[in-house]
Design a protein around this motif. Structure first.
Motif, PDB file in Angstrom:
ATOM      1  N   VAL A  75       0.130   0.264  -9.571  1.00 35.61           N
ATOM      2  CA  VAL A  75      -0.744   0.581  -8.429  1.00 35.61           C
ATOM      3  C   VAL A  75      -1.805  -0.498  -8.270  1.00 35.61           C
ATOM      4  CG1 VAL A  75      -2.450   2.206  -7.517  1.00 35.61           C
ATOM      5  CG2 VAL A  75      -0.373   3.069  -8.623  1.00 35.61           C
ATOM      6  N   GLN A  76      -2.479  -0.834  -9.352  1.00 33.72           N
ATOM      7  CA  GLN A  76      -3.553  -1.827  -9.290  1.00 33.72           C
ATOM      8  C   GLN A  76      -3.043  -3.196  -8.838  1.00 33.72           C
ATOM      9  OE1 GLN A  76      -4.554  -0.876 -13.400  1.00 33.72           O
ATOM     10  NE2 GLN A  76      -6.658  -0.417 -12.785  1.00 33.72           N
ATOM     11  N   THR A  77      -1.870  -3.576  -9.327  1.00 33.81           N
ATOM     12  CA  THR A  77      -1.284  -4.875  -8.955  1.00 33.81           C
ATOM     13  C   THR A  77      -0.927  -4.902  -7.478  1.00 33.81           C
ATOM     14  OG1 THR A  77      -0.382  -5.209 -11.175  1.00 33.81           O
ATOM     15  CG2 THR A  77       0.625  -6.468  -9.381  1.00 33.81           C
ATOM     16  N   LEU A 114       0.834  -1.207   0.000  1.00 36.01           N
ATOM     17  CA  LEU A 114       0.000   0.000   0.000  1.00 36.01           C
ATOM     18  C   LEU A 114       0.869   1.257   0.000  1.00 36.01           C
ATOM     19  CD1 LEU A 114      -2.815  -1.066   2.504  1.00 36.01           C
ATOM     20  CD2 LEU A 114      -3.067  -0.682   0.049  1.00 36.01           C
ATOM     21  N   GLY A 115       1.966   1.199   0.745  1.00 33.44           N
ATOM     22  CA  GLY A 115       2.897   2.327   0.774  1.00 33.44           C
ATOM     23  C   GLY A 115       3.481   2.592  -0.606  1.00 33.44           C
ATOM     24  N   ASP A 116       3.871   1.528  -1.315  1.00 37.50           N
ATOM     25  CA  ASP A 116       4.388   1.668  -2.678  1.00 37.50           C
ATOM     26  C   ASP A 116       3.321   2.238  -3.613  1.00 37.50           C
ATOM     27  OD1 ASP A 116       6.853   0.655  -1.942  1.00 37.50           O
ATOM     28  OD2 ASP A 116       6.390  -1.401  -2.567  1.00 37.50           O
ATOM     29  N   SER A 117       2.076   1.810  -3.398  1.00 40.06           N
ATOM     30  CA  SER A 117       0.972   2.276  -4.242  1.00 40.06           C
ATOM     31  C   SER A 117       0.735   3.773  -4.068  1.00 40.06           C
ATOM     32  CB  SER A 117      -0.310   1.509  -3.906  1.00 40.06           C
ATOM     33  OG  SER A 117      -0.148   0.124  -4.125  1.00 40.06           O
ATOM     34  N   VAL A 118       0.793   4.226  -2.819  1.00 46.61           N
ATOM     35  CA  VAL A 118       0.607   5.652  -2.535  1.00 46.61           C
ATOM     36  C   VAL A 118       1.686   6.483  -3.226  1.00 46.61           C
ATOM     37  CG1 VAL A 118       0.735   7.414  -0.716  1.00 46.61           C
ATOM     38  CG2 VAL A 118      -0.636   5.349  -0.357  1.00 46.61           C
ATOM     39  N   LYS A 119       2.937   6.040  -3.109  1.00 45.10           N
ATOM     40  CA  LYS A 119       4.050   6.760  -3.745  1.00 45.10           C
ATOM     41  C   LYS A 119       3.877   6.816  -5.261  1.00 45.10           C
ATOM     42  CE  LYS A 119       7.408   5.421  -0.183  1.00 45.10           C
ATOM     43  NZ  LYS A 119       8.600   4.565   0.112  1.00 45.10           N
ATOM     44  N   PHE A 146     -10.420   5.572 -11.611  1.00 48.81           N
ATOM     45  CA  PHE A 146      -9.526   6.634 -12.056  1.00 48.81           C
ATOM     46  C   PHE A 146      -8.773   6.218 -13.314  1.00 48.81           C
ATOM     47  CE2 PHE A 146      -5.045   8.323 -11.571  1.00 48.81           C
ATOM     48  CZ  PHE A 146      -5.327   9.575 -12.101  1.00 48.81           C
ATOM     49  N   ALA A 147      -8.317   4.967 -13.339  1.00 44.74           N
ATOM     50  CA  ALA A 147      -7.563   4.462 -14.493  1.00 44.74           C
ATOM     51  C   ALA A 147      -8.416   4.476 -15.761  1.00 44.74           C
ATOM     52  CB  ALA A 147      -7.076   3.045 -14.211  1.00 44.74           C
ATOM     53  N   LYS A 148      -9.683   4.137 -15.658  1.00 44.00           N
ATOM     54  CA  LYS A 148     -10.561   4.067 -16.827  1.00 44.00           C
ATOM     55  C   LYS A 148     -10.886   5.431 -17.403  1.00 44.00           C
ATOM     56  CE  LYS A 148     -12.884  -0.262 -15.555  1.00 44.00           C
ATOM     57  NZ  LYS A 148     -14.154  -0.873 -15.129  1.00 44.00           N
ATOM     58  N   LYS A 149     -10.801   6.457 -16.580  1.00 37.94           N
ATOM     59  CA  LYS A 149     -11.174   7.797 -17.017  1.00 37.94           C
ATOM     60  C   LYS A 149      -9.996   8.594 -17.556  1.00 37.94           C
ATOM     61  CE  LYS A 149     -15.439   7.137 -15.895  1.00 37.94           C
ATOM     62  NZ  LYS A 149     -16.464   7.007 -16.950  1.00 37.94           N
ATOM     63  N   ASN A 150      -8.867   7.931 -17.731  1.00 38.89           N
ATOM     64  CA  ASN A 150      -7.676   8.637 -18.240  1.00 38.89           C
ATOM     65  C   ASN A 150      -7.153   7.979 -19.520  1.00 38.89           C
ATOM     66  OD1 ASN A 150      -6.521  10.806 -16.175  1.00 38.89           O
ATOM     67  ND2 ASN A 150      -7.556   9.189 -15.025  1.00 38.89           N
ATOM     68  N   ASP A 185       2.809   5.418 -20.646  1.00 38.90           N
ATOM     69  CA  ASP A 185       3.509   5.574 -19.367  1.00 38.90           C
ATOM     70  C   ASP A 185       2.517   5.592 -18.208  1.00 38.90           C
ATOM     71  OD1 ASP A 185       6.026   5.614 -20.432  1.00 38.90           O
ATOM     72  OD2 ASP A 185       6.185   7.793 -20.522  1.00 38.90           O
ATOM     73  N   PHE A 186       1.405   6.310 -18.426  1.00 42.27           N
ATOM     74  CA  PHE A 186       0.367   6.365 -17.392  1.00 42.27           C
ATOM     75  C   PHE A 186      -0.173   4.970 -17.105  1.00 42.27           C
ATOM     76  CE2 PHE A 186      -4.070   6.339 -16.204  1.00 42.27           C
ATOM     77  CZ  PHE A 186      -4.116   7.218 -15.128  1.00 42.27           C
ATOM     78  N   MET A 187      -0.504   4.227 -18.158  1.00 46.87           N
ATOM     79  CA  MET A 187      -1.090   2.907 -17.983  1.00 46.87           C
ATOM     80  C   MET A 187      -0.118   1.952 -17.298  1.00 46.87           C
ATOM     81  SD  MET A 187      -4.078   3.382 -18.910  1.00 46.87           S
ATOM     82  CE  MET A 187      -4.547   1.698 -18.523  1.00 46.87           C
ATOM     83  N   TRP A 188       1.185   2.064 -17.614  1.00 44.30           N
ATOM     84  CA  TRP A 188       2.172   1.179 -16.997  1.00 44.30           C
ATOM     85  C   TRP A 188       2.268   1.448 -15.497  1.00 44.30           C
ATOM     86  CZ3 TRP A 188       6.891   1.446 -14.392  1.00 44.30           C
ATOM     87  CH2 TRP A 188       7.585   0.233 -14.301  1.00 44.30           C
ATOM     88  N   HIS A 189       2.381   2.707 -15.120  1.00 39.34           N
ATOM     89  CA  HIS A 189       2.484   3.051 -13.691  1.00 39.34           C
ATOM     90  C   HIS A 189       1.165   2.773 -12.963  1.00 39.34           C
ATOM     91  CE1 HIS A 189       6.512   4.825 -13.607  1.00 39.34           C
ATOM     92  NE2 HIS A 189       6.248   5.325 -14.799  1.00 39.34           N
ATOM     93  N   MET A 190       0.053   2.993 -13.653  1.00 36.81           N
ATOM     94  CA  MET A 190      -1.247   2.717 -13.041  1.00 36.81           C
ATOM     95  C   MET A 190      -1.427   1.226 -12.811  1.00 36.81           C
ATOM     96  SD  MET A 190      -3.753   4.561 -11.935  1.00 36.81           S
ATOM     97  CE  MET A 190      -4.684   3.677 -10.673  1.00 36.81           C
TER      98      MET A 190
END
Length: 201
Positions: free
Chosen positions: A145-147, A120-125, A197-201, A137-142
């Motif tokens: 988070v999801q994983t 969760l800490g990694d996801s927040v960062k 959030f991911a779907k709306k970007n 790039d957005f999809m890769w980083h997103m």
């Protein structure tokens, strides 16, 4: 003159509606009347909407109408609660007179909750920096988070699995279960808001 004014008013109203619809389409969101309504509306897509509204409505001023800030706030709430739950389980593990099976289940749960906190800490960062990413790039980083949030949820459930069976029934089990179930539900909600959030970007 009066006829000209009367014909202009409907035209102006129509123009306002068109502009409003265009803005909604551009953001992918219907514009709620207030920030508190935005939180309630967004929480309706989660698994535990009442918990979502109760835990996130107090942050409405900070969230405003931002899907990004909403997801980030939900993750932070989940992270803080996971840290608290881990501390709670650590204290229970120091109790004297624990059954051997209880001690093992608690030890395993501490490990799982530690993993949950880390993920969760990694996801927040990661989510904090999403504003600077676009396209692939957005999809890769997103996806990171999801994983990680999904893995944190699995960690919570694995902790609970360690207390399965009647032989572990009692105050220790019920106390830990109450704490970890709360974390799991918050994490589930956070994941839903991240996915939105991911779907709306």
């Amino acid at each position: 003159m009066a006829k000209a004014i009367n014909s202009f008013v409907p035209f102006l109203a129509l123009l306002i509606c068109i502009v409003g619809a265009a803005n909604s389409a551009a953001t992918g969101y219907r514009s709620p009347v207030t920030t508190s309504n935005f939180v309630k509306w967004s929480c309706s897509s989660t698994t535990y909407p009442r918990l979502c509204i109760r835990t996130l409505s107090t942050f409405s001023t900070k969230i405003q109408n931002s899907p990004h800030q909403l997801a980030l706030t939900a993750l932070n709430v989940s992270l803080d609660t996971a840290k608290s739950a881990k501390g709670f389980v650590l204290k229970l593990g120091k109790f004297k007179g624990l059954k051997k099976m209880e001690y093992k289940a608690i030890a395993d749960c501490i490990d799982e909750m530690g993993e949950s906190v880390d993920r969760l800490g990694d996801s927040v960062k990661e989510l904090k920096n999403m504003g600077k990413y676009k396209g692939q790039d957005f999809m890769w980083h997103m996806s990171n988070v999801q994983t990680w949030v999904s893995a944190a949820l699995t960690d919570d459930n694995t902790c609970l699995d360690g207390f399965a069976g009647r032989s572990l029934n009692g105050k220790i089990k019920s106390s830990i279960r109450a704490q970890v179930v709360n974390v799991a539900q918050l994490t589930s909600n956070a994941l839903a808001l991240c996915n939105r959030f991911a779907k709306k970007n």
